[in-house]
Write an enzyme that holds these catalytic residues in place. Structure first.
Site, PDB file in Angstrom:
ATOM      1  N   CYS A 118     -29.719 -17.510  21.842  1.00  0.00           N
ATOM      2  CA  CYS A 118     -30.613 -16.891  22.863  1.00  0.00           C
ATOM      3  C   CYS A 118     -32.057 -16.872  21.745  1.00  0.00           C
ATOM      4  O   CYS A 118     -33.257 -17.123  22.254  1.00  0.00           O
ATOM      5  CB  CYS A 118     -30.494 -15.740  23.342  1.00  0.00           C
ATOM      6  SG  CYS A 118     -28.914 -15.584  24.203  1.00  0.00           S
ATOM      7  N   ASP A 122     -24.776 -10.413  23.597  1.00  0.00           N
ATOM      8  CA  ASP A 122     -23.831  -9.969  24.387  1.00  0.00           C
ATOM      9  C   ASP A 122     -22.549 -10.845  24.711  1.00  0.00           C
ATOM     10  O   ASP A 122     -21.349 -10.354  24.858  1.00  0.00           O
ATOM     11  CB  ASP A 122     -24.455  -9.434  25.948  1.00  0.00           C
ATOM     12  CG  ASP A 122     -25.351  -8.575  25.903  1.00  0.00           C
ATOM     13  OD1 ASP A 122     -25.724  -8.231  24.954  1.00  0.00           O
ATOM     14  OD2 ASP A 122     -25.529  -8.098  27.013  1.00  0.00           O
ATOM     15  N   GLU A 179     -20.275  -4.115  28.896  1.00  0.00           N
ATOM     16  CA  GLU A 179     -20.038  -5.052  30.030  1.00  0.00           C
ATOM     17  C   GLU A 179     -18.699  -5.584  30.172  1.00  0.00           C
ATOM     18  O   GLU A 179     -17.767  -5.735  29.072  1.00  0.00           O
ATOM     19  CB  GLU A 179     -21.217  -6.264  30.118  1.00  0.00           C
ATOM     20  CG  GLU A 179     -22.401  -5.858  29.861  1.00  0.00           C
ATOM     21  CD  GLU A 179     -23.636  -7.050  29.826  1.00  0.00           C
ATOM     22  OE1 GLU A 179     -24.547  -6.551  30.063  1.00  0.00           O
ATOM     23  OE2 GLU A 179     -23.185  -8.171  29.402  1.00  0.00           O
ATOM     24  N   SER A 211     -21.769  -8.026  33.189  1.00  0.00           N
ATOM     25  CA  SER A 211     -22.835  -9.038  32.895  1.00  0.00           C
ATOM     26  C   SER A 211     -23.277  -9.702  34.155  1.00  0.00           C
ATOM     27  O   SER A 211     -22.777  -9.656  35.278  1.00  0.00           O
ATOM     28  CB  SER A 211     -22.002 -10.111  31.958  1.00  0.00           C
ATOM     29  OG  SER A 211     -22.723 -11.240  31.971  1.00  0.00           O
TER      30      SER A 211
END
Length: 584
Positions: A71, A103, A479, A505
């Site tokens: 990302c 994440d 999550e 998520s």
């Protein structure tokens, strides 16, 4: 930069006041032009500024670059292009960095507890640098889930002219092997959610190790944020609807040449914001938040949008409650057939017109979007959309027309009841059904769930409850993509229900309910549930009920009290500070 890549035409800002008309460096000049600030000026000369630079507006370019995450891995290159654009516009771009947490990589580990707290560290660090260094404006380049809300919270706090540039979505991967047992063939698309679901399929002997590894090896082909309508793409879409990013920013892929064009051109819009003194709190309004929530419902976005938009609104002193999400969802259809519940990726939405085409369709045909909200172009949302090509429902089915929705109301559902007296947030697309009743199987530690699934203890009719996963109990509200992915891979996605005081998520799918409050750490009813208890969730009545009698509830409460306060999982450091300060 010479010729522009006109993949999406975007008008340049017009009627920009020149620096002769307006003082663009009114903040930074306190350091650069005041003779009493010779020390500051000496240090700026030391980093390469010239006498001419001392009279330029300073733009803090907040890059959320770091190498260990797809990302964010490319964001430094984007920051360099922003800096190049600043130089072309006579602005002084100064790049600085902040943190990030992946994440996807930390899912199911202790590292996931740091994910949500990282949002606030990002906000704190950007606010600190922009305010302390007297920057006139701020261009943020976020990409992973918590990046976007962290940057937006910072903007609302420092309130200097700001533009968000989303780092861009990843492109879909391609399978290199046939996978007949799951209905896939070589060449089909694959993404990060499939990587999480592959473990459940493997552990229940639905796929081989070779087929599992094919998914893992090819799910993420390069730079960019997770490619479905997961949390990163949800929040980038929200930023565009809020007016904090340029049109098309949310849907342009990370590796698309148009992303570099966006970065280069951002400075011209920043110059306009400085000249007109347009700040984040001029852009952020209750109407713009309504736009963002409506768009989230239309696109089938992540439930994380609820807690992030509430936090951004709070930073901007704009009244917004969890019930406002339900009110908007009740009047907003779910139209976009995007992953995780659909079949398309964010790059597919971009091909048919991106978020601007969706907003234009809604503005023209509904009362769901306020067109009079201000944006970072210096124009209103309606003005930005004026020349945007319209959605063509004859040639695409990524977004459905209003008369043929996936679901007639939004997928976000705010539940209350004896299991969640304050509230819970459900993601109900309708594909999983609207009602579930079953028997509880409780887990206080996520790792125990995988053993149970492998042992065949999770079966049709099971309500899987993950608790002590809330803001204080988690800590950090981790999550649950690992469990939802494993459930889906095991073929139990439409036969089970998952409930947690943590989060899900954006890539999670199934009959899932998170954000249960009060959380277990504070003695919420979810802490008192035992295996075998009956649980009812009804999205139509918006109820989440723990179906045991009052005497049983009181006996369980007494037992919980007698056990004493559950020890915190951490006693120092950033997570302890988070536990201390966070509220449900």
């Amino acid at each position: 930069m010479s010729t522009e890549v006109e993949i999406h035409a975007l008008k340049k800002p017009s009627d920009v006041a020149s620096s002769d008309d307006v003082k663009l460096n009114k903040i930074s000049s306190l350091l650069t032009e005041d003779k009493a600030r010779g020390g500051a000026q000496a240090m700026l000369y030391a980093v390469g500024l010239t006498e001419e630079d001392m009279h330029k507006a300073q733009i803090g370019i907040a890059s959320l670059w770091w190498e260990g995450n797809p990302c964010n891995v490319h964001l430094l290159d984007l920051a360099k292009k922003v800096k190049e654009g600043c130089e072309a516009e006579g602005l002084l771009g100064l790049t600085f960095n902040t943190i990030g947490v992946s994440d996807g990589m930390t899912m199911g580990t202790e590292g996931m507890s740091y994910s949500l707290p990282s949002r606030d560290i990002i906000a704190d660090s950007i606010e600190t640098v922009v305010m302390a260094q007297h920057y006139d404006g701020n261009i943020c380049i976020p990409s992973c889930d918590k990046n976007m809300p962290g940057c937006a919270i910072a903007a609302a706090r420092h309130n200097r002219p700001t533009i968000m540039i989303y780092g861009g979505t990843i492109q879909a991967g391609k399978r290199h092997l046939d996978c007949p047992s799951m209905g896939f063939k070589k060449g089909d698309t694959v993404n990060i959610a499939d990587a999480f679901e592959s473990w459940g399929a493997y552990t229940t002997s639905k796929i081989s190790e070779e087929e599992r590894m094919d998914v893992v090896r090819h799910a993420c082909p390069g730079a960019g944020s997770c490619g479905g309508m997961y949390t990163a793409n949800t929040m980038s879409s929200c930023l565009e609807a809020l007016g904090l990013s340029l049109p098309y920013s949310s849907s342009i892929s990370a590796t698309d040449p148009a992303k570099l064009q966006e970065c280069y051109r951002a400075a011209s819009y920043m110059k306009n914001l400085l000249a007109k003194d347009i700040k984040p709190r001029d852009i952020l309004s209750r109407k713009s938040f309504d736009n963002a929530i409506a768009l989230t419902c239309i696109l089938g976005g992540s439930t994380n949008a609820v807690l992030h938009l509430l936090a951004i609104a709070r930073a901007a002193d704009i009244p917004l409650t969890v019930d406002d999400f339900q009110a908007i969802a009740d009047r907003t259809p779910y139209l976009a057939d995007l992953r995780p519940s659909g079949k398309y990726m964010m790059e597919d939405l971009n091909k048919v017109g991106g978020v601007p085409a969706v907003l234009k369709y809604l503005l023209k045909n509904t009362n769901l979007i306020h067109g009079d909200t201000l944006t970072v172009t210096g124009k209103t949302l309606a003005e930005n959309l004026q020349d945007v090509p319209e959605l063509d429902f004859q040639s695409q089915d990524v977004v459905r027309p209003l008369d043929n929705p996936i679901k007639s109301t939004g997928h976000i559902c705010i539940l209350r009841g004896s299991l969640a007296p304050d509230s819970a947030v459900a993601k109900i697309t309708g594909k999983e059904g609207l009602r579930f009743e079953g028997s509880a199987k409780c887990f206080d530690v996520e790792a125990d769930f995988y053993k149970s699934l492998k042992a065949g203890e999770i079966t049709a009719g099971t309500v899987v409850i993950f608790r002590y996963q809330g803001p204080k109990g988690g800590p950090g509200m981790p999550e649950m993509l690992g469990p939802t992915g494993a459930i889906m891979g095991a073929g139990l996605g439409d036969k089970t229900c998952l409930i947690t005081d943590g989060r899900f998520s954006g890539a999670s799918r199934g009959f899932i309910i998170g954000h249960v409050t009060p959380e277990a750490q504070l003695g919420g009813p979810i802490a008192l549930v035992e295996d075998g208890d009956k649980i009812l969730v009804d999205a139509q009545t918006r109820k989440i009920e723990w179906l045991v009698d009052d005497a049983t509830k009181e006996a369980r409460r007494d037992k919980w009290r007698q056990m004493g306060e559950r020890p915190l999982k951490v006693k120092r450091g950033v997570l302890f500070r988070y536990i201390r300060d966070v509220a449900n």
